[in-house]
Design an enzyme around this catalytic site. Structure first.
Site, PDB file in Angstrom:
ATOM      1  N   HIS A  14      62.133  22.320  76.020  1.00 37.23           N
ATOM      2  CA  HIS A  14      60.925  22.969  76.535  1.00 37.23           C
ATOM      3  C   HIS A  14      60.891  22.791  78.043  1.00 37.23           C
ATOM      4  CE1 HIS A  14      56.752  24.356  76.480  1.00 37.23           C
ATOM      5  NE2 HIS A  14      56.489  23.402  77.352  1.00 37.23           N
TER       6      HIS A  14
ATOM      7  N   ASP B  94      45.981  24.998  69.379  1.00 34.27           N
ATOM      8  CA  ASP B  94      46.392  24.946  70.782  1.00 34.27           C
ATOM      9  C   ASP B  94      46.178  26.295  71.462  1.00 34.27           C
ATOM     10  OD1 ASP B  94      47.755  23.921  73.191  1.00 34.27           O
ATOM     11  OD2 ASP B  94      49.176  25.483  72.649  1.00 34.27           O
TER      12      ASP B  94
ATOM     13  N   ARG C  74      40.686  26.700  77.980  1.00 35.65           N
ATOM     14  CA  ARG C  74      40.999  25.891  79.173  1.00 35.65           C
ATOM     15  C   ARG C  74      41.282  26.781  80.379  1.00 35.65           C
ATOM     16  NH1 ARG C  74      45.946  22.702  77.501  1.00 35.65           N
ATOM     17  NH2 ARG C  74      45.895  21.983  79.650  1.00 35.65           N
TER      18      ARG C  74
ATOM     19  N   SER D  52      48.950  19.583  74.243  1.00 41.57           N
ATOM     20  CA  SER D  52      49.246  21.005  74.042  1.00 41.57           C
ATOM     21  C   SER D  52      50.757  21.214  73.876  1.00 41.57           C
ATOM     22  CB  SER D  52      48.714  21.783  75.255  1.00 41.57           C
ATOM     23  OG  SER D  52      49.238  23.068  75.307  1.00 41.57           O
TER      24      SER D  52
ATOM     25  N   LYS E 204      52.995  21.713  69.892  1.00 39.37           N
ATOM     26  CA  LYS E 204      53.860  22.853  69.575  1.00 39.37           C
ATOM     27  C   LYS E 204      55.291  22.394  69.305  1.00 39.37           C
ATOM     28  CE  LYS E 204      52.331  24.757  73.304  1.00 39.37           C
ATOM     29  NZ  LYS E 204      51.665  25.439  74.387  1.00 39.37           N
TER      30      LYS E 204
HETATM   31  N1  URA Z   1      52.112  24.406  78.810  1.00 40.50           N
HETATM   32  C1  URA Z   1      51.493  24.272  77.628  1.00 40.50           C
HETATM   33  O1  URA Z   1      52.021  24.658  76.602  1.00 40.50           O
HETATM   34  N2  URA Z   1      50.269  23.705  77.598  1.00 40.50           N
HETATM   35  C2  URA Z   1      49.646  23.253  78.696  1.00 40.50           C
HETATM   36  O2  URA Z   1      48.572  22.725  78.593  1.00 40.50           O
HETATM   37  C3  URA Z   1      50.305  23.404  79.909  1.00 40.50           C
HETATM   38  C4  URA Z   1      51.552  23.980  79.946  1.00 40.50           C
END
Ligand code: URA
Length: 432
Positions: free
Chosen positions: A86, A165, A172, A187, A191
């Site tokens: 990621h 999320d 947010r 967050s 995932k």
């Molecule tokens: N990327 C994400 O998936 N979540 C966040 O809060 C910030 C960056």
């Protein structure tokens, strides 16, 4: 008899700086996901968290609640250890496009779920969709079938991966609560953990062209993400990498795919891009106990072959990539004075690429797959007066303004500059 805490009590507790219980966190997340907690109460809670912070235990509980809002991808029918990667997002960051086929060509299965671009950072899905026909939406069954068949896929997150999320992130985004370390960590990790892999490598970008601007915040975020991952039995490696300068020469969509394709075909590419991809991919191969080298995987043609298989399996026309060569720039930005390029401001380049049509300012904006910027002169290179600094592609109406700003993004000096380090810090698995 104790009664259930209400959402108002939960908001008040966090407002007053108290630690929330697992139950309070679980109820807030599940209530918001099911619609019984309205946006205004969740917004108040998110703001209280942003201002007061969260303990490690609270952050772990928040991540668990977000994972529990959906399903965990079951990769158990795919033999072997599963890896995921990621990136927190950066300008010109096409590492995933090269990383996935390299890793899969070495025999390590990878089900890579990626995101779209928002603001100045691009998204892997938008880049892949610039290849005609490429399908990013795969069901859980299709993901598993493709990884079993060819060892890899790159697709959108399925709707059942941490749906809380998605809802919380949307809130947010409009309530000034994006920049909270526990909210970012939970967050990202919800995932990634729901993605079902055993090992998670996170490329945490730091600098002007990234979401996290300073190293202190980056280290804190890295530490928290690693702790959350470990609490779920995952092995997490985090690389803090420099995003002050764009990564590679291409910033956009098809142009970035073309640059990644050239690297996978063993062509000559920007040395910093090449070095970062080798560093990240080789690190994963070493972790997996593989004796393969990234260089050998590329020079044997296996990496390009794997990329072609992924594109074709997902309906893409591999020939579309080299049609980039026919795209004509709307402007060429030239150096006013001769010298060494000692800096290129990633934030300005990212904004200008977006302005030309390569990115979106709002979630529903359309992007132009052929818009973007090609940095003809990279950091450390000599440019003569009148020589090309950058080529701009996309909306001709934006070209003049973009050219003026691009010229500002470059700093040229008489002396050869010391190049900034690519990898700032590493959070390996065995921390002392
Ligand atoms: N990327 C994400 O998936 N979540 C966040 O809060 C910030 C960056």
């Amino acid at each position: 008899m104790t009664s259930m805490p209400t959402i108002v009590e939960t908001i008040e507790a966090k407002r007053d700086g108290r630690e929330l219980t697992d139950e309070q966190i679980r109820d807030a997340v599940s209530g918001f996901t099911s619609g019984t907690v309205p946006d205004y109460q969740m917004s108040a809670l998110l703001m209280a968290i942003t201002l007061r912070g969260m303990t490690v235990d609270e952050s772990i509980a928040l991540t668990a609640a977000m994972i529990a809002s959906g399903n965990v991808l079951n990769l158990s029918s795919i033999p072997g250890t599963k890896f995921d990667k990621h990136s927190t997002g950066g300008v010109g960051d096409k590492v995933s496009l090269a990383f996935v086929p390299i890793i899969a060509a070495a025999g390590l299965p990878i089900a890579k779920m990626s995101g779209r671009g928002l603001g100045l950072t691009g998204g892997t899905l938008d880049k892949l969709e610039s290849i005609n026909g490429f399908q990013v939406s795969l069901s859980a069954e299709e993901i598993v079938a493709q990884v079993r068949a060819i060892g890899a896929c790159i697709c959108a997150q399925t709707d059942s991966i941490a749906p809380a999320d998605k809802l919380i992130y949307a809130l947010r985004d409009v309530t000034g609560t994006v920049e909270s370390i526990p909210l970012i960590a939970s967050s990202v990790m919800s995932k990634k953990i729901a993605g079902g892999s055993d090992y998670i490598l996170i490329d945490l970008k730091v600098g002007r062209g990234a979401f996290i601007k300073n190293i202190t915040d980056a280290r804190q975020l890295a530490d928290l993400m690693q702790t959350i991952g470990e609490s779920h039995g995952k092995k997490v490696v985090i690389e803090l990498t420099n995003m002050n300068v764009p990564l590679g020469r291409a910033v956009g969509n098809l142009v970035e795919v073309k640059e990644a394709a050239d690297l996978l075909r063993g062509g000559e590419v920007d040395p910093r891009l090449n070095a970062l991809i080798i560093h990240i991919a080789q690190g994963v191969l070493d972790l997996a106990g593989s004796d393969a080298t990234v260089q050998a995987i590329i020079s044997s043609g296996a990496a390009w072959q794997k990329f072609t298989e992924i594109v074709e399996a997902q309906g893409g026309d591999i020939g579309a990539i080299d049609r980039w060569d026919d795209v004509v720039p709307v402007e060429v930005v030239r150096a006013e004075t001769a010298g060494y390029v000692c800096d290129i401001d990633a934030e300005i380049v990212g904004r200008m690429a977006m302005q030309l049509g390569a990115g979106r300012a709002a979630k529903d904006d359309c992007i132009d797959p052929k818009a973007g910027v090609w940095l003809s002169a990279g950091v450390g290179e000599y440019v003569s007066a009148g020589g090309a600094l950058a080529k701009l592609y996309g909306d001709p109406n934006e070209a003049e303004l973009a050219a003026t700003n691009l010229r500002r993004a470059y700093r040229v000096s008489d002396d050869h500059p010391e190049l900034p380090p690519l990898v700032i810090d590493e959070f390996a698995i065995d921390r002392s």
